[in-house]
Scaffold this active site. Structure first.
Site, PDB file in Angstrom:
ATOM      1  N   ASP A  32      -7.898   2.641  -1.040  1.00  0.00           N
ATOM      2  CA  ASP A  32      -6.784   2.614  -0.087  1.00  0.00           C
ATOM      3  C   ASP A  32      -5.804   1.479  -0.385  1.00  0.00           C
ATOM      4  O   ASP A  32      -5.896   0.816  -1.413  1.00  0.00           O
ATOM      5  CB  ASP A  32      -7.299   2.561   1.356  1.00  0.00           C
ATOM      6  CG  ASP A  32      -8.305   1.464   1.540  1.00  0.00           C
ATOM      7  OD1 ASP A  32      -8.023   0.333   1.091  1.00  0.00           O
ATOM      8  OD2 ASP A  32      -9.385   1.724   2.111  1.00  0.00           O
TER       9      ASP A  32
ATOM     10  N   LYS B  17      -2.168   5.827   2.554  1.00  0.00           N
ATOM     11  CA  LYS B  17      -1.150   6.352   3.466  1.00  0.00           C
ATOM     12  C   LYS B  17      -0.756   7.736   2.987  1.00  0.00           C
ATOM     13  O   LYS B  17      -0.604   7.967   1.801  1.00  0.00           O
ATOM     14  CB  LYS B  17       0.094   5.456   3.437  1.00  0.00           C
ATOM     15  CG  LYS B  17      -0.121   4.072   4.022  1.00  0.00           C
ATOM     16  CD  LYS B  17       0.357   4.020   5.442  1.00  0.00           C
ATOM     17  CE  LYS B  17      -0.178   2.855   6.240  1.00  0.00           C
ATOM     18  NZ  LYS B  17       0.075   1.532   5.745  1.00  0.00           N
TER      19      LYS B  17
ATOM     20  N   MET C 115      -6.676  -8.832  11.015  1.00  0.00           N
ATOM     21  CA  MET C 115      -5.812  -7.824  11.651  1.00  0.00           C
ATOM     22  C   MET C 115      -5.193  -8.376  12.928  1.00  0.00           C
ATOM     23  O   MET C 115      -5.023  -7.643  13.899  1.00  0.00           O
ATOM     24  CB  MET C 115      -6.628  -6.559  11.980  1.00  0.00           C
ATOM     25  CG  MET C 115      -7.185  -5.885  10.741  1.00  0.00           C
ATOM     26  SD  MET C 115      -8.124  -4.402  11.131  1.00  0.00           S
ATOM     27  CE  MET C 115      -9.635  -5.113  11.753  1.00  0.00           C
TER      28      MET C 115
HETATM   29  N1  SAH Z   1     -13.041  -5.535   4.818  1.00  0.00           N
HETATM   30  C1  SAH Z   1     -11.953  -6.470   4.705  1.00  0.00           C
HETATM   31  C2  SAH Z   1     -11.136  -6.554   5.976  1.00  0.00           C
HETATM   32  C3  SAH Z   1     -10.464  -5.263   6.351  1.00  0.00           C
HETATM   33  S1  SAH Z   1      -9.473  -5.384   7.778  1.00  0.00           S
HETATM   34  C4  SAH Z   1     -12.508  -7.832   4.285  1.00  0.00           C
HETATM   35  O1  SAH Z   1     -13.719  -8.054   4.275  1.00  0.00           O
HETATM   36  O2  SAH Z   1     -11.696  -8.690   3.906  1.00  0.00           O
HETATM   37  C5  SAH Z   1      -7.908  -5.762   7.063  1.00  0.00           C
HETATM   38  C6  SAH Z   1      -7.514  -7.178   7.381  1.00  0.00           C
HETATM   39  O3  SAH Z   1      -8.136  -8.065   6.488  1.00  0.00           O
HETATM   40  C7  SAH Z   1      -6.050  -7.465   7.229  1.00  0.00           C
HETATM   41  O4  SAH Z   1      -5.317  -7.072   8.371  1.00  0.00           O
HETATM   42  C8  SAH Z   1      -6.045  -8.962   7.077  1.00  0.00           C
HETATM   43  O5  SAH Z   1      -6.213  -9.584   8.311  1.00  0.00           O
HETATM   44  C9  SAH Z   1      -7.311  -9.184   6.271  1.00  0.00           C
HETATM   45  N2  SAH Z   1      -7.051  -9.293   4.833  1.00  0.00           N
HETATM   46  C10 SAH Z   1      -7.575  -8.542   3.862  1.00  0.00           C
HETATM   47  N3  SAH Z   1      -7.162  -8.961   2.652  1.00  0.00           N
HETATM   48  C11 SAH Z   1      -6.366 -10.020   2.870  1.00  0.00           C
HETATM   49  C12 SAH Z   1      -5.634 -10.900   2.019  1.00  0.00           C
HETATM   50  N4  SAH Z   1      -5.643 -10.771   0.702  1.00  0.00           N
HETATM   51  N5  SAH Z   1      -4.913 -11.884   2.597  1.00  0.00           N
HETATM   52  C13 SAH Z   1      -4.888 -12.035   3.930  1.00  0.00           C
HETATM   53  N6  SAH Z   1      -5.560 -11.234   4.767  1.00  0.00           N
HETATM   54  C14 SAH Z   1      -6.291 -10.239   4.257  1.00  0.00           C
END
Ligand code: SAH
Length: 519
Positions: A42, A64, A178
């Site tokens: 994704d 998307k 998020m």
């Molecule tokens: N499974 C993922 C999180 C998914 S939810 C994990 O473990 O990181 C998606 C959220 O993760 C985004 O809205 C943001 O808050 C955060 N996120 C993921 N990658 C990011 C990055 N490179 N920089 C900042 N926030 C990130």
């Protein structure tokens, strides 16, 4: 039998791809990227990570739909079951860790119901890695003895349901994923529940990636500071005293090429040295091989040339103009069942020439040290040096690409040498359906600092693959004048490395984009 039934159904690996920097992929995820039959991914997967997916791999994008609507979770679940039931090895690649707000649990439920075997491959979660890349230790003996990962995302239709007084009582570092659109609500919730508004806080955008941004403030001022900086998703919010440490502990942007992103267009087998060296200096590097070499096989011309090699003149030269050409020459020799020694016993004095250090290194691996490498690494310089060095009437066997540079032969012919120009391979252009849209978008947004070109054919392959409407905004770092001339045809902004070598390419990039270059 249940066992064989399951095997026929294939299998799903629910894997985390980490937060964006492709070097943070786990070894297991990297291996699955190579071996899976199909990869379901994704929008959170970075272009650098995508560029590790082999070109021929089947992929399904579930980020998307057209028109920016997210693919519903139920549809993703159905795709996983459908592909596994075809008997495929399915890699479901998710950002960060699959179980940290990744809806990994939901994807598993349907797999379990359908009796499909699975494995979970944990990933580096953004909750820990993004603060780390911003110089924020989520725990610290003096400031925080716990850290808590919290979603700032409301369930459908509702507000974020959080027990703020409990969060404040924890006295640990709070990490909100998020949470960007609910930032005001979250920060107010904390102060209303008694948190000191002067508590340090940070918002971290696009962490671990080129162009990562960090805004540090306090719980009371973070919202305004974040808006002022125009912070966008993906971003995490960190609350706690440890945020204040980033002013001393920041590091990622400070590396020589920290914050920079480059696109490398060399064929994969030869791109790694350039890509890895740029990564070592802190850059994010997308590898999009624009060309591929295909050996000419069977090669009648080569066979004939080798059979009579050493019988034409007192001195015979073998000339190599690329590492790929050198490698292919020896592969073909093997294919023909010929031992290298058979070329040496026919009377002629055998000499070897290479166009530059990379080709010399490829020969070195076969135990050969070239007799001649021109001072300037170009076809014209090689031709001239050879015309000067070769004994009168020598035979020159050139083993190279089908459409090799036109500048090599004229000096040799002019010197009256006996030239045999043998095509070893063809150059084919690559298209990259998976990467091209993402890359075009990054180029248009100015998020790729430069594109590297190591031959005129890589320029043609690149433009054919990405199909931009306008190339004038692209900064091209080119290995030599011919390559630069090709890039200039598209109106790119040209920089030429001082020499035709990977060292010089890296040197030019550091000169242009490195921390002390003043840019
Ligand atoms: N499974 C993922 C999180 C998914 S939810 C994990 O473990 O990181 C998606 C959220 O993760 C985004 O809205 C943001 O808050 C955060 N996120 C993921 N990658 C990011 C990055 N490179 N920089 C900042 N926030 C990130």
């Amino acid at each position: 039998m249940e066992h064989t039934e399951k095997e026929r159904k294939g299998k799903v690996w629910l894997a985390g791809a980490g937060p964006g920097d492709a070097s943070l992929l786990t070894l297991k995820a990297a291996r699955l990227i190579e071996k899976a039959d199909v990869i379901v991914y994704d929008a959170l997967i970075s272009a650098e990570t995508l560029s590790r997916i082999p070109e021929k791999k089947e992929v399904i994008y579930v980020g998307k739909h057209a028109g920016d609507h997210p693919v519903p979770q139920e549809e993703i679940n159905r795709i996983l079951v459908r592909e596994a039931e075809k008997g495929k090895q399915v890699l479901r690649l998710k950002g960060g860790d699959p179980f940290v707000f990744g809806r990994g649990g939901e994807e598993l439920e349907l797999l379990i119901r359908a009796g499909i075997p699975f494995e979970i491959v944990p990933g580096v979660t953004s909750a820990a890695a993004v603060p780390a890349y911003a110089g924020i230790p989520v725990t610290h003996r003096d400031y925080a003895s716990s850290f808590h990962v919290i979603t700032g995302h409301a369930r459908k239709g509702g507000r974020v349901d959080l027990d703020f007084p409990a969060l404040v009582r924890l006295k640990g570092t709070l990490v909100f994923l998020m949470g960007l659109s609910a930032m005001e609500f979250l920060l107010n919730g904390l102060t209303e529940a008694g948190m000191d508004p002067d508590t340090p806080a940070a918002v971290l955008e696009n962490g671990t990636c080129a162009g990562q941004r960090r805004v540090t403030a306090t719980v009371g001022t973070l919202k305004e500071a974040s808006d002022r900086a125009g912070i966008k998703t993906p971003a995490i919010i960190v609350v706690g005293k440890v945020c204040a440490l980033s002013s001393q502990m920041h590091w990622a942007e400070d590396r020589v090429l920290g914050g920079r992103q480059f696109l490398v267009t060399r064929p994969r087998q030869s791109s790694s040295s350039l890509a890895e060296r740029l990564r070592d200096l802190g850059a994010q590097v997308i590898e999009m091989p624009a060309i591929r070499t295909e050996p000419i096989c069977p090669n009648r011309r080569l066979r004939e040339a080798l059979e009579t090699f050493g019988t034409h003149a007192d001195q015979e030269w073998l000339v190599f103009t690329s590492p790929a050409g050198a490698d292919l020459f020896f592969d073909q020799l093997m294919e023909l069942g010929m031992d290298l020694r058979s070329l040496l016993v026919r009377g002629a004095e055998v000499r070897i020439a290479a166009i530059g250090s990379g080709t010399a290194a490829a020969l070195g691996k076969r135990g050969l040290i070239p007799d001649l490498v021109p001072r300037v690494y170009s076809a014209a310089a090689l031709g001239e040096a050879l015309a000067e060095t070769a004994a009168e009437g020598s035979r020159i066997t050139v083993a190279r690409a089908e459409k090799g540079s036109e500048e090599l032969l004229p000096p040799l012919l002019k010197a009256g040498l006996d030239v045999d120009d043998i095509p070893l391979y063809r150059t084919l252009y690559e298209t990259h359906p998976l990467l091209k849209d993402r890359i075009r978008e990054l180029l248009e947004q100015g998020r790729i600092d430069a594109v590297t070109f190591t031959s005129a054919s890589t320029v043609r392959g690149f433009t054919g693959a990405v199909e931009c409407a306008d190339y004038t905004g692209i900064r091209a770092v080119c290995i030599g004048e011919q390559t630069a001339a090709e890039a200039a045809k598209y109106g790119m902004q040209i920089q030429v490395s001082d020499q035709a070598s990977m060292d010089a390419m890296v040197g030019k990039i550091v000169e242009l984009f490195g921390k002390d270059s003043g840019q």
